[in-house]
Every structure is written in structure tokens, then in C-alpha cells.
Scaffold this motif. Structure first.
Motif, PDB file in Angstrom:
ATOM      1  N   TYR A   1     -10.194 -24.246 -81.435  1.00 48.56           N
ATOM      2  CA  TYR A   1     -11.601 -24.444 -81.772  1.00 48.56           C
ATOM      3  C   TYR A   1     -11.919 -25.931 -81.932  1.00 48.56           C
ATOM      4  O   TYR A   1     -12.930 -26.424 -81.414  1.00 48.56           O
ATOM      5  CB  TYR A   1     -11.948 -23.689 -83.049  1.00 48.56           C
ATOM      6  CG  TYR A   1     -13.393 -23.829 -83.440  1.00 48.56           C
ATOM      7  CD1 TYR A   1     -14.387 -23.167 -82.732  1.00 48.56           C
ATOM      8  CD2 TYR A   1     -13.775 -24.635 -84.502  1.00 48.56           C
ATOM      9  CE1 TYR A   1     -15.703 -23.298 -83.072  1.00 48.56           C
ATOM     10  CE2 TYR A   1     -15.100 -24.772 -84.850  1.00 48.56           C
ATOM     11  CZ  TYR A   1     -16.060 -24.102 -84.126  1.00 48.56           C
ATOM     12  OH  TYR A   1     -17.379 -24.237 -84.464  1.00 48.56           O
TER      13      TYR A   1
ATOM     14  N   LEU B   1     -12.723  -5.746 -82.009  1.00 50.26           N
ATOM     15  CA  LEU B   1     -13.959  -6.500 -81.792  1.00 50.26           C
ATOM     16  C   LEU B   1     -13.703  -7.683 -80.860  1.00 50.26           C
ATOM     17  O   LEU B   1     -14.568  -8.064 -80.075  1.00 50.26           O
ATOM     18  CB  LEU B   1     -14.503  -7.023 -83.118  1.00 50.26           C
ATOM     19  CG  LEU B   1     -15.501  -6.136 -83.840  1.00 50.26           C
ATOM     20  CD1 LEU B   1     -15.890  -6.746 -85.168  1.00 50.26           C
ATOM     21  CD2 LEU B   1     -16.744  -5.936 -82.986  1.00 50.26           C
TER      22      LEU B   1
ATOM     23  N   PHE C   1     -14.350  -7.475 -77.174  1.00 44.87           N
ATOM     24  CA  PHE C   1     -15.703  -7.708 -76.669  1.00 44.87           C
ATOM     25  C   PHE C   1     -16.233  -9.112 -76.978  1.00 44.87           C
ATOM     26  O   PHE C   1     -17.119  -9.601 -76.304  1.00 44.87           O
ATOM     27  CB  PHE C   1     -16.662  -6.661 -77.244  1.00 44.87           C
ATOM     28  CG  PHE C   1     -16.274  -5.271 -76.879  1.00 44.87           C
ATOM     29  CD1 PHE C   1     -16.488  -4.803 -75.590  1.00 44.87           C
ATOM     30  CD2 PHE C   1     -15.646  -4.450 -77.781  1.00 44.87           C
ATOM     31  CE1 PHE C   1     -16.103  -3.534 -75.226  1.00 44.87           C
ATOM     32  CE2 PHE C   1     -15.252  -3.171 -77.431  1.00 44.87           C
ATOM     33  CZ  PHE C   1     -15.481  -2.714 -76.150  1.00 44.87           C
ATOM     34  N   HIS C   2     -15.706  -9.739 -78.037  1.00 46.93           N
ATOM     35  CA  HIS C   2     -16.164 -11.089 -78.404  1.00 46.93           C
ATOM     36  C   HIS C   2     -14.987 -12.049 -78.370  1.00 46.93           C
ATOM     37  O   HIS C   2     -14.680 -12.695 -79.365  1.00 46.93           O
ATOM     38  CB  HIS C   2     -16.789 -11.074 -79.797  1.00 46.93           C
ATOM     39  CG  HIS C   2     -18.012 -10.233 -79.924  1.00 46.93           C
ATOM     40  ND1 HIS C   2     -19.267 -10.722 -79.686  1.00 46.93           N
ATOM     41  CD2 HIS C   2     -18.174  -8.937 -80.241  1.00 46.93           C
ATOM     42  CE1 HIS C   2     -20.146  -9.754 -79.875  1.00 46.93           C
ATOM     43  NE2 HIS C   2     -19.505  -8.666 -80.215  1.00 46.93           N
TER      44      HIS C   2
ATOM     45  N   ASN D   1     -14.150 -15.852 -80.225  1.00 43.73           N
ATOM     46  CA  ASN D   1     -14.946 -16.087 -81.435  1.00 43.73           C
ATOM     47  C   ASN D   1     -14.001 -16.521 -82.546  1.00 43.73           C
ATOM     48  O   ASN D   1     -13.181 -15.746 -83.036  1.00 43.73           O
ATOM     49  CB  ASN D   1     -15.667 -14.795 -81.809  1.00 43.73           C
ATOM     50  CG  ASN D   1     -16.603 -14.973 -82.979  1.00 43.73           C
ATOM     51  OD1 ASN D   1     -16.314 -15.752 -83.879  1.00 43.73           O
ATOM     52  ND2 ASN D   1     -17.718 -14.274 -82.964  1.00 43.73           N
ATOM     53  N   VAL D   2     -14.153 -17.792 -82.959  1.00 45.18           N
ATOM     54  CA  VAL D   2     -13.169 -18.351 -83.892  1.00 45.18           C
ATOM     55  C   VAL D   2     -13.209 -17.639 -85.244  1.00 45.18           C
ATOM     56  O   VAL D   2     -12.178 -17.500 -85.917  1.00 45.18           O
ATOM     57  CB  VAL D   2     -13.391 -19.869 -84.053  1.00 45.18           C
ATOM     58  CG1 VAL D   2     -14.660 -20.142 -84.812  1.00 45.18           C
ATOM     59  CG2 VAL D   2     -12.217 -20.509 -84.760  1.00 45.18           C
ATOM     60  N   LEU D   3     -14.381 -17.126 -85.640  1.00 42.79           N
ATOM     61  CA  LEU D   3     -14.472 -16.444 -86.935  1.00 42.79           C
ATOM     62  C   LEU D   3     -13.612 -15.187 -86.956  1.00 42.79           C
ATOM     63  O   LEU D   3     -12.907 -14.913 -87.924  1.00 42.79           O
ATOM     64  CB  LEU D   3     -15.924 -16.077 -87.228  1.00 42.79           C
ATOM     65  CG  LEU D   3     -16.817 -17.243 -87.598  1.00 42.79           C
ATOM     66  CD1 LEU D   3     -18.228 -16.764 -87.829  1.00 42.79           C
ATOM     67  CD2 LEU D   3     -16.291 -17.929 -88.840  1.00 42.79           C
ATOM     68  N   LEU D   4     -13.673 -14.412 -85.855  1.00 40.49           N
ATOM     69  CA  LEU D   4     -12.861 -13.202 -85.788  1.00 40.49           C
ATOM     70  C   LEU D   4     -11.384 -13.556 -85.806  1.00 40.49           C
ATOM     71  O   LEU D   4     -10.573 -12.892 -86.452  1.00 40.49           O
ATOM     72  CB  LEU D   4     -13.203 -12.405 -84.524  1.00 40.49           C
ATOM     73  CG  LEU D   4     -14.524 -11.660 -84.549  1.00 40.49           C
ATOM     74  CD1 LEU D   4     -14.773 -10.996 -83.210  1.00 40.49           C
ATOM     75  CD2 LEU D   4     -14.524 -10.609 -85.645  1.00 40.49           C
TER      76      LEU D   4
ATOM     77  N   LEU E   1     -10.439 -14.501 -89.294  1.00 46.78           N
ATOM     78  CA  LEU E   1     -10.429 -13.300 -90.138  1.00 46.78           C
ATOM     79  C   LEU E   1      -9.150 -12.502 -89.893  1.00 46.78           C
ATOM     80  O   LEU E   1      -8.497 -12.034 -90.834  1.00 46.78           O
ATOM     81  CB  LEU E   1     -11.648 -12.438 -89.819  1.00 46.78           C
ATOM     82  CG  LEU E   1     -11.805 -11.174 -90.666  1.00 46.78           C
ATOM     83  CD1 LEU E   1     -11.973 -11.537 -92.129  1.00 46.78           C
ATOM     84  CD2 LEU E   1     -12.993 -10.349 -90.218  1.00 46.78           C
TER      85      LEU E   1
ATOM     86  N   LEU F   1     -20.103 -18.702 -90.452  1.00 52.97           N
ATOM     87  CA  LEU F   1     -19.132 -18.531 -91.531  1.00 52.97           C
ATOM     88  C   LEU F   1     -19.802 -18.147 -92.838  1.00 52.97           C
ATOM     89  O   LEU F   1     -19.255 -17.359 -93.626  1.00 52.97           O
ATOM     90  CB  LEU F   1     -18.346 -19.833 -91.709  1.00 52.97           C
ATOM     91  CG  LEU F   1     -17.025 -19.724 -92.466  1.00 52.97           C
ATOM     92  CD1 LEU F   1     -16.069 -18.846 -91.692  1.00 52.97           C
ATOM     93  CD2 LEU F   1     -16.401 -21.079 -92.670  1.00 52.97           C
TER      94      LEU F   1
ATOM     95  N   MET G   1     -20.332 -14.462 -92.882  1.00 50.02           N
ATOM     96  CA  MET G   1     -19.094 -13.696 -92.968  1.00 50.02           C
ATOM     97  C   MET G   1     -18.587 -13.692 -94.399  1.00 50.02           C
ATOM     98  O   MET G   1     -18.200 -12.651 -94.930  1.00 50.02           O
ATOM     99  CB  MET G   1     -18.030 -14.263 -92.035  1.00 50.02           C
ATOM    100  CG  MET G   1     -16.994 -13.218 -91.684  1.00 50.02           C
ATOM    101  SD  MET G   1     -15.802 -13.819 -90.493  1.00 50.02           S
ATOM    102  CE  MET G   1     -14.689 -14.708 -91.579  1.00 50.02           C
TER     103      MET G   1
END
Lengths: 275, 275, 275, 275
Positions: free
Chosen positions: A29, A169, A172-173, A176-179, A182, C122, C125
């Protein structure tokens, strides 16, 4: 293996993998959003890292399976005890099955990134399947245990199914750095919670044993789980900040002279994660 | 039909459909991603295949319904026994209802692809509805059975509702090869698990019967379910690899001379799956 | 704190936050959809507001944690009572844990909007995580209470998990005004329901106490929850209408002379919420 | 109102609304996909229809609320019976609350389409909220009833929560004809099932009463629910085919001469559903 080691070892594996994922995602990222650093994040490096990750997960799983099968009281591949007419070491077989699916996920990830002949998102789907299978086996694994024992394993399921949902998830995404962060923190949570289980259920000699039927212990353990989650979130954010800071300080030195040259090659090299 | 055949027959149907779906999805993906092979994957062929598939599912379902109604102990379309004041062969009626919804899905798929007057995604939605109805009936179908009997049918529900969820996701993400392969492997899992149920609940003569109340049998069966899932994933990936290899080796021979001519017509012929 | 104040105080906080969110979302939506009003909604203002919001949530949480720890009967940071060999004030520790995660969410929101070095989503989330943790602790918090006490807290979970789900959806659909207003109304619902709990479980002196085991009280409370939801929806829509009306009447006065000048700068200033 | 009428009347309302939705969605889809028919589907007509629909739902709900409050044994707005120290006609109040949320949804839909000052998707969100509230109240409404009575109401929840989920999905996928038709068929299912409940629980005089504790009745009722669903799917598809056929035969007559003129105005008139 219902003992201290049998929880602490996979716990350590999950901790290592969680930290690795946090670092890896933060790094891609950080370099991606700066739109440069081509010599650090070239496509070949990214692919090689994924292959190594797949191989590592695969070998972790094989080690786990062998440990479950051939440890002191393991079943040594015997499934049914014909003499006593009962199943032989079902616990170990169940744990070996969990490792099997993580091994499958590792093998698929290795194949996908090494050969490129399958859709990229397959690695995340298999990871989701592996987490789901782990949770599925835990769910049907707790019959007839003491209240606290069952509850402390049930809490683990939140991290496991959360990890499965996050990985699905990501099909499909993707990217995505948030996923990804997490997933890393849920993986860390799993690891640290397995250590907690080891300490609660198999306390080292010299420490008072826990009362497995006391309701206030249940309430404390539930709260403690939240603290572990908070701790894993803090760890991931610490990793993220460190990585960002290192990347940025390195970039400052290299950017001025190379930026012009790299701009065109850069876009090409980021294309692996795009569909 | 609570006997060996009544589980093995639908099991075989699901196995055949699962293999067919795995092959079909792999084939379209392999030819699509190579951006050629126009003579193999022309739009007309694709449409005709879908029509045949719909017709096959429809005929499977009709056969199933007739078998449930007119087999030796079937209800022969009598629903209520006025003499004894009770429902007549409810089991068979429930199974016939399951087949009915698959028949509906087959008929709709046939209509959609033959006439083109309805939105394409309708076939997946009806498939999802059919799987959901199957799971819904199974869910309210297990009252008062032995522990193992109920549990082994409950495990089936994971595959059934998983298939329903995958088909519904395909309404929004049509043409995603991962979802199609997942659906294929969940369908295979259903088929092979129905065979397992047949062997566990109605063991062939000469084999020891299972103790339907033993808890360790429950744990073994749960683990065994995971092995079936692993096996179905491996089968689907074997089919995928074979199909890719065959397509690629065929393409190598035909591509050089035809590539230039086909490029323009090719894009047009892939348009059925795009909205 | 199992008393009137311990429910009414957080209830008031949620009411304030809910109203604030309703107003903020309506305001950005009203100014965005009018495609102007640059002097009202400049990017710097938006960012400063978010920073203030984060700081406010953080300070609310710290106040809550301190109140739980150092109030009259609080644990004062002692977790285990070695004399009586039992956990010390677990209730207060649980509530403090809830505040901790909201504090974390506030701190992250503050950091994200003040430094801009982390992905924007973020903040949502972490907000989702905070709501989820609150619900998770409530869920394992109700063992051994009277029927009505448990039920009235369970109803709260719908608002809490609804808020968590909405915040998580906003990670993927950022800037969707419907989700923001839904989150605001669920937050209001939580606040007003905490006041309701305070009145039902700890009625002010002079008012008849509720029979905590009567089934018709349960049914009334369930219905009352719906009325609270309806009321919170109406409040949010009233706020929305007021804000729209104020913005529109202000725009009418300023628009004619400034529209031409602002058009170009305007687009730039809205870019924070776009990915 | 626990009697035949109290189930049959709302059942008829749901049937009417379901048929209306099926017809409306089919009509817009048929005219939209033919890319013409501007004189049939002009934007003004669409808006006026939505306003009328909102007004109708609002008046249905008001009628329902008045019927619950002021019918023979209604509470006439008295909530608490101070003489007997108990709640007064809680059942009627619960039903009135259900109608209240549908009334809210109708009022919001009317406002959104009449004034255009709120985001369009708000009508679907409120519809989802109304369905969810209905299901929520039913869920906490079944305590202490006979087995069959509770089960037959529980089955209704599948249609109710299914409708809520579909309406919420439409917030994000507005204009998807499949979701609209699914919503219509779930609404029809609700209507026909309410009639079924009326016949099972309050059989007309002369018909044998059902044994509310017999397990085979439970199994039959579950299966019967699937038949109702199949029937509602068939009804919706019949409506869809009829509408398509009528639109197509009308177009054939008008198209040749008007097509050229309408092409430009057409695109403009479809813009209401696009974001």
C-alpha cells in the motif's frame, strides 16, 4: 493435541503469519500510493514473495499434520481401532484435517502465482475455505466439555469466521488494504487467543488452576478477548506506521533522481492485482 | 424414499451435474481468456448447450418426481388418507416438492436461453431458489430422528445453502469463474455426501450397522464431511486443469492460421454473458 | 454501573452523536447536490469538522472510562481481588472496555483526517468494530438476569449490530447519504432506548416498579422499541428537512453573484470523499 | 385481531400490492428493453404512478390502523388498563404498529417522488424497514402458542425477512428487474400465506379443525408453504409474460412511424432511475 504445546504452536504460527500479512499489505500500500519505488515493488518481486508465502504456509501445514499424526500419542495414520471397535485419536485427525485445508490453500496460492494459469482471486477463496473449515470443525468439536472450555473455544470462532468472511470479501474487492489489514489483525487475534487458551486450560505448574464452571470467569474471558482484539489492532497499526515511515524515508533519498525514469515502467508493474 | 436407492440416485444426479458444471465453466473460461477459439465457443453453441442443460435438469426432475410418486410405496398422487385420517406418504411428497423446484429452474433456464425474452440472470436466481427450497425442506424434515441421522442430514445443509448463496451471488457477478467452480464443487459435495448417507444409514448387508447414538460417530462424520469437500475441490481442479490443457493444445494447432480472421467476430460472440 | 445514571449518561451521549451525524450528513448532502456553496463546504472545513468529531468521541470515551473506573463503587484499576479470590467489579471493566473501543475509533478518525496518511475508510471500519465490540460484550453480559432485564438489553443489540453493519457497508459505499442517515437514526435509537432501560429497570422513586417476569410487559417493551425506532427516523428526517431548507434559503441569497466564480474550485473541494 | 378476517384482510392487501408490483416492474422492463415506447413510459407518468402507489399504501395502512383500533374489540387508543393493572389489547397495538411503518414507507415514497428533494433510494430503504419491523414484531409475538400456530407464523417470517432483504438490496441495485420481481413474488407469498393461516387456524364452520399439536401437520404445512411460493413465482411469471406480450404487440403497431422521432427524447425520460 489437548495440551499446552498443541495450542501454543499453532498460535505462534498464526502470530507469525498475521505479522507477515500486516507487513506485506502495508508495504504494497505504501509503495503503491506513492506511485513510484519501482525498484522495490517490481512485479517479479511481488510474485516471488507470494510464491514463498504459499510455500511457507504449505510447509507449516505439513509440519502440523505430521506432528498431529506422529507425536507421542498420535494415531500414526490408523483411523479405526478394530480391537476396541472405536475411532482412534479422533482429536488428532480433526486437527490434521484443519492443517490439510491450510495446506491446500498454500499449495493453490503457490500454483496460482507461480504459473499464472488460474484466476488470481483463487488464493483468497481457498484461504476463506480453509478458515471456514477450521471454524466448522471447531464448532462441532466442543460437545460435552466444561462450560469455560467450550466458551473459550467458541470465542475463537469469531476470529476464525471473521477471517473467512474477510478472505471471501477479498475475492470481490482484491487489493483493498483495509480488508488485508483486518485479515492480518484477525489472524493475530487467533494466534494470541490460542496462547491464552493454552494458559487458561493447561496452566503451567505452580499457577492456580481456573475454575471451569465459574460464571464470572466466563465474563472475564469474554472481556479479555476484546482486549486481545484491541491489542492485535494496535500491533497491526504499529506495523503499518513503521512500514510507511521506512518506505517514505527511503523514497526521499531515491526519488529525486529516479522519478522521471520510473514513471512509465511503474504502472506496468502494478498490474498483477488489477483484474 | 428412506432407503439406499433414494439417496444414491439423487446423489448420482448431483455428481453428474457437478462434473458437467465444472467442465463447462472451465471450458468457457479457458477459451475466453485466450481471446480466440471462435469456432469452439460461438454464441450459438453456448446458447444451445444452455438449452440442453436446462432440458436435462428438467427431465432429471420429472423422473425424480415420477419415481417418488409411483414407486412401490409411493402415494400415487393421493395426499390425504381419509380412512385413517392422516397425511399419506408425506416423505415422498416432500422429495417430490424438492424435484419440482429444480424442474422449475430447468424450465426457466430453457426458456431464458431459447427465447431470450427474459433477463439472463433469471436462470441463476431460480437455481438459487431451488437450492434454498431443498435446504428449507430438509431443515424442517429432521424432527424426531436419531442423533446421527439428523446430524448427517444437517451437514448436507451446508452444501445446499452454500450452493444457494453462490447461485444468488452469480445473479450480481455473472460469469465469475470462481463462483461457478465453487458451485460445481458444492454440487459434487452434495452428490458424494448423499452416497455417504446411503452407506451410513442403510449399510449393504454384511456390513456392521452404525451406532446412531454414539457421539464419536458424530465427530467422525463431521470430519468425513470435510474430506468429501476436499475431495470435491480436488476433482473440480483436476477437471479444470484437464480442460485448460486440452483447449491450449488444440489452440496451438489452429491459432496461427486463423487468429487474424477471427479477432473481430470473436468479441461479438462473447457478448451473451455481458449485461 | 447498574443504575439510572449509568444508562442515562451514555444514552445522552448517543443522542448527541446521533443528532450531530444526522445534521452533518444532511448538510454535506444538501451542499453537494446543489453543486455549489463552496464557501460553506470547503475541503478544509470538512476535514477540520471530522478532526473535531474524532476528538469529541475520544474525549467522551475517556470520560466514560474514567467514570466507570473511579466512580463511587468503581474498581479503581484493580482487576482481581486476591483476598476474596474473585474478579473485582467485572461490570465496570466491561463498560470501560466498550468505551475503550469507541475511544480507539475516535483516535483513529482524528489521525486519519488530521494526517491523511491512512486510507479514509479506516474511520468507518473502526467505528464498525467499536459498535460490534459493544454488541459482543452485551451479548455475553446477560446471563442469569430476570427475563425482562435480559430482553430489554437484547433489543438494544438490534440497534448496535445494525449500526455496526451500516458502518461496515460505508467502508465500501462511502458518502452514501442513506447509509449515513440510517447510522444516525440507529445511534439515536440506541440513545433513547438506553433512557428507556433506565426508566424501566431503575424507575424514579414514586413510580410503580415493573414486574420483570410478566410476559405482557415483554410484548409491550418489544412494541415500544419499534416506536422508538419510528421516533428516531422522524427526528432524523426532521433534521434533514431543516438543514436542506436552511441551506437552500442561504444559497438563494448568495448564488446569483458567486456561481460563476465558484464552479471550478468547487469540484476540487469535494474530492476528499472520492476514492 | 386473532380471527379469520384479521388474517384475510391484510392477506388480500398484500396480494393486490404483489400483483401491482409484478405488473409495474414487468411493464417498465418491457418498455425499457425495447428502447422506445416513449409515449407510454414518459418520466411524468412514471413519477405520477409512484406517487399514486405511495398514496395507496399510505391509505391501506391508515385503514388497517383504524380497523385495529376501532373494531369491535379494539383498544380505542387506550394502552393501559389502570383498573385491572395490565396492558390493553396488546395484539391490536402490535398490528397497528406494523401498519404504522408501512404507512411511514408510503408517506416517504409519496414525498420522495412528489417533491424530488430526497435521494430516490429512500423509498426502498423505508420499505425494507417496514418489512423488517413487521418480521421483528412477529418474531417476538409467538410466545406460548400451540406448536402449529407458532410454526405457521414462523414460516411467514421467511417471506417477510426475504422481502426486507430484497428491498434493502434494491437500495444499491435500483432498477434490477429480478429483484423487483422477487419482491413482488415474496409479497404475493405473504398474502396467500395469510389466507392459508386464516383457513388453518380459524376454519370456516363445517370444516374439521386442525390438530395444532400433530407433527405430521407441521410437516405438511412446511411443504405447503413451498407450494405457495411456487404458485407465487408462477403468478409473477404469468403477469410478466402477459405484460411483455401486450407491450410488444402494441409496439409493433406504433413503432414504424414514431421510432425516429422518439429516439432522442427517450433517453432523457428514463433518467429518473439512474443515479
Amino acid at each position: 493435541m489437548g495440551n499446552f504445546k498443541g495450542h501454543a504452536l499453532p498460535g505462534s504460527m498464526f502470530l507469525v503469519v498475521g505479522l507477515w500479512w500486516a507487513g506485506k499489505s502495508s508495504f504494497w500500500y505504501a509503495t503503491r500510493s506513492k506511485l513510484s519505488a519501482a525498484h522495490l515493488s517490481s512485479r517479479a518481486v511481488q510474485r516471488r514473495l507470494e510464491v514463498i508465502e504459499g510455500a511457507t504456509i504449505l510447509s507449516f501445514s505439513v509440519i502440523g499434520m505430521l506432528a498431529e499424526q506422529f507425536s507421542a500419542h498420535g494415531p500414526r495414520l490408523h483411523l479405526y481401532d478394530y480391537a476396541e471397535r472405536q475411532w482412534h485419536c479422533l482429536m488428532n485427525w480433526q486437527h490434521a484435517t484443519m492443517y490439510l485445508f491450510f495446506g491446500l490453500a498454500g499449495a493453490v496460492s503457490l500454483t496460482v502465482h507461480a504459473t499464472g494459469s488460474a484466476p488470481l482471486a483463487l488464493d483468497r477463496m481457498l484461504l476463506g475455505v480453509a478458515f471456514f473449515t477450521e471454524g466448522f470443525l471447531f464448532l462441532h468439536h466442543l460437545h460435552g466439555r466444561a462450560v469455560l472450555d467450550a466458551h473459550i473455544h467458541q470465542l475463537l470462532l469469531y476470529a476464525v469466521f471473521g477471517g473467512a468472511a474477510t478472505a471471501c470479501l477479498e475475492v470481490f474487492h482484491r487489493g483493498n488494504v483495509l480488508l488485508e489489514l483486518l485479515r492480518a489483525s484477525l489472524c493475530l487475534l487467533q494466534g494470541s487467543w490460542l496462547w491464552e487458551i493454552a494458559f487458561v486450560l493447561y496452566p503451567p505448574s505452580g499457577v492456580a488452576e481456573w475454575d471451569l464452571k465459574d460464571h464470572s470467569n466466563l465474563m472475564f474471558v469474554t472481556m479479555c478477548y476484546c482486549w486481545h482484539f484491541g491489542f492485535s489492532l494496535l500491533t497491526v497499526s504499529a506495523v503499518y506506521c513503521t512500514v510507511c515511515w521506512v518506505v517514505q524515508s527511503k523514497l526521499k533519498r531515491t526519488q529525486p533522481m529516479e522519478l522521471g525514469l520510473l514513471k512509465t515502467t511503474d504502472k506496468e508493474q502494478e498490474s498483477e492485482d488489477e483484474i
